[in-house]
Write a protein that holds these residues in place. Structure first.
Motif, PDB file in Angstrom:
ATOM      1  N   PHE A 274      -6.075  -3.937  -0.361  1.00 33.60           N
ATOM      2  CA  PHE A 274      -5.868  -2.495  -0.279  1.00 33.60           C
ATOM      3  C   PHE A 274      -6.547  -1.846  -1.480  1.00 33.60           C
ATOM      4  CE2 PHE A 274      -2.174  -3.789  -2.717  1.00 33.60           C
ATOM      5  CZ  PHE A 274      -1.854  -2.730  -3.545  1.00 33.60           C
TER       6      PHE A 274
ATOM      7  N   MET B 118       0.824  -1.204   0.000  1.00 30.26           N
ATOM      8  CA  MET B 118       0.000   0.000   0.000  1.00 30.26           C
ATOM      9  C   MET B 118       0.861   1.258   0.000  1.00 30.26           C
ATOM     10  SD  MET B 118      -3.066   1.100  -0.125  1.00 30.26           S
ATOM     11  CE  MET B 118      -3.703   2.765  -0.153  1.00 30.26           C
TER      12      MET B 118
ATOM     13  N   THR C 209      -7.208   0.498  -4.510  1.00 29.66           N
ATOM     14  CA  THR C 209      -6.486   1.213  -5.557  1.00 29.66           C
ATOM     15  C   THR C 209      -7.457   1.905  -6.524  1.00 29.66           C
ATOM     16  OG1 THR C 209      -6.361  -0.858  -6.833  1.00 29.66           O
ATOM     17  CG2 THR C 209      -4.478  -0.311  -5.446  1.00 29.66           C
TER      18      THR C 209
END
Length: 319
Positions: free
Chosen positions: A313, A20, A315
């Motif tokens: 995570f 991340m 995006t």
């Protein structure tokens, strides 16, 4: 007749300690586009992220493995010691110098190397890069800057630049680069050689340095391997045959879905050869490249298992 000549740099794969944080650094600071968020096909519980130009063109992608519990690497000889990134001109270096200052990025200021202006900098985990100005550059064509990125298109990173390799067995390694891979020395100084790959220029060069000091150790903050471009499957198959005839151990052809690959270790350095295609545009819309977890068809049956294992995570950039 198959043209097996190398065309330039294809990609560089490094190791990160945090996917991340690395994503934010590469997109928000460096201004490269995440064109694929997938998994390491040899370790499917870990991420493999690809940052490139606007369309994921070959010769533009910097990729990262995120291995949980991977120790920090150590700098030293017998390693791929620094990755080059291309920007359009000297003015772009000045832009990035200010950008790095504003974002607290460690850098060494604008310098000159082999008659080219460069800007060396580091990621917070120690990964080393340097921007190369393409002003007055000839050779391998660049990619296309990220249209909707945070960096203006006339300043943005749009390809990979010269790759720096440091070894203790300098003469032997240089001989392999020339006699096996067809690289051509264009500049030689004491303990350093600049070699052209394919059409050369910033998109097709290797900087080879001699260092007989302490050996480096792979881990996060260091480079895993470098890949050079070949045209297609026939060219890659010709390289497999060439390796066999020369007695060079190799992986055999591997279909990575986005490209085909062939790996060989030269001393301590893992060298991959990769086909230019099919590329990264076939399984996701252009508008949302890199926003979801992309899996090649042979891993789709394991999607639930993979998604349960990796740390998610976000995006998402499109609205």
């Amino acid at each position: 007749m198959t043209n097996e000549n190398l065309k330039g740099i294809h990609h560089v794969t490094a190791m990160t300690d945090n996917a991340m944080r690395n994503y934010k650094f590469m997109t928000e600071v460096v201004g490269m586009r995440l064109v694929k968020k997938t998994v390491n096909q040899d370790d499917i519980q870990t991420y493999h992220t690809f940052f490139a130009d606007d369309e994921g063109s070959p010769g533009t992608d910097m990729t990262f493995f995120d291995f949980p519990n991977n120790p920090k690497g150590s700098r030293g000889t017998n390693s791929i010691s620094r990755t080059g990134l291309r920007v359009p001109d000297d003015a772009a270096l000045e832009y990035y110098l200010n950008r790095f200052e504003e974002n607290g990025v460690t850098h060494s200021g604008i310098q000159e190397l082999f008659g080219k202006k460069i800007l060396p900098f580091e990621e917070s985990d120690g990964q080393r890069y340097q921007l190369f100005s393409d002003e007055n550059n000839d050779g391998v064509a660049p990619g296309k800057p990220w249209k909707n990125g945070p960096v203006p298109e006339d300043k943005a990173v749009y390809g990979l630049g010269p790759i720096e390799i440091t070894v203790s067995y300098y003469d032997d390694f240089k001989k392999v680069l020339q006699e096996v891979y067809g690289m051509k020395p264009v500049l030689e100084e004491e303990n350093v050689t600049l070699l052209d790959v394919g059409e050369g220029g910033n998109g097709g060069q290797v900087i080879l340095r001699k260092d007989e000091g302490t050996e480096g150790r792979q881990g996060y903050g260091e480079v895993h391997h470098v890949s050079f471009r070949v045209e297609d499957h026939a060219a890659l198959a010709a390289w497999e045959d060439k390796y066999r005839k020369m007695g060079i151990g190799n992986s055999g052809l591997i279909d990575r879905f986005y490209f085909e690959a062939l790996y060989a270790r030269v001393g301590h350095i893992l060298i991959e050869l990769s086909t230019d295609g099919p590329g990264f545009m076939g399984d996701e819309p252009y508008e949302t490249l890199g926003e979801s977890l992309a899996l090649p068809p042979f891993l789709e049956p394991k999607r639930a298992q993979i998604e349960a294992a990796i740390r998610p995570f976000d995006t998402t950039r499109s609205k």
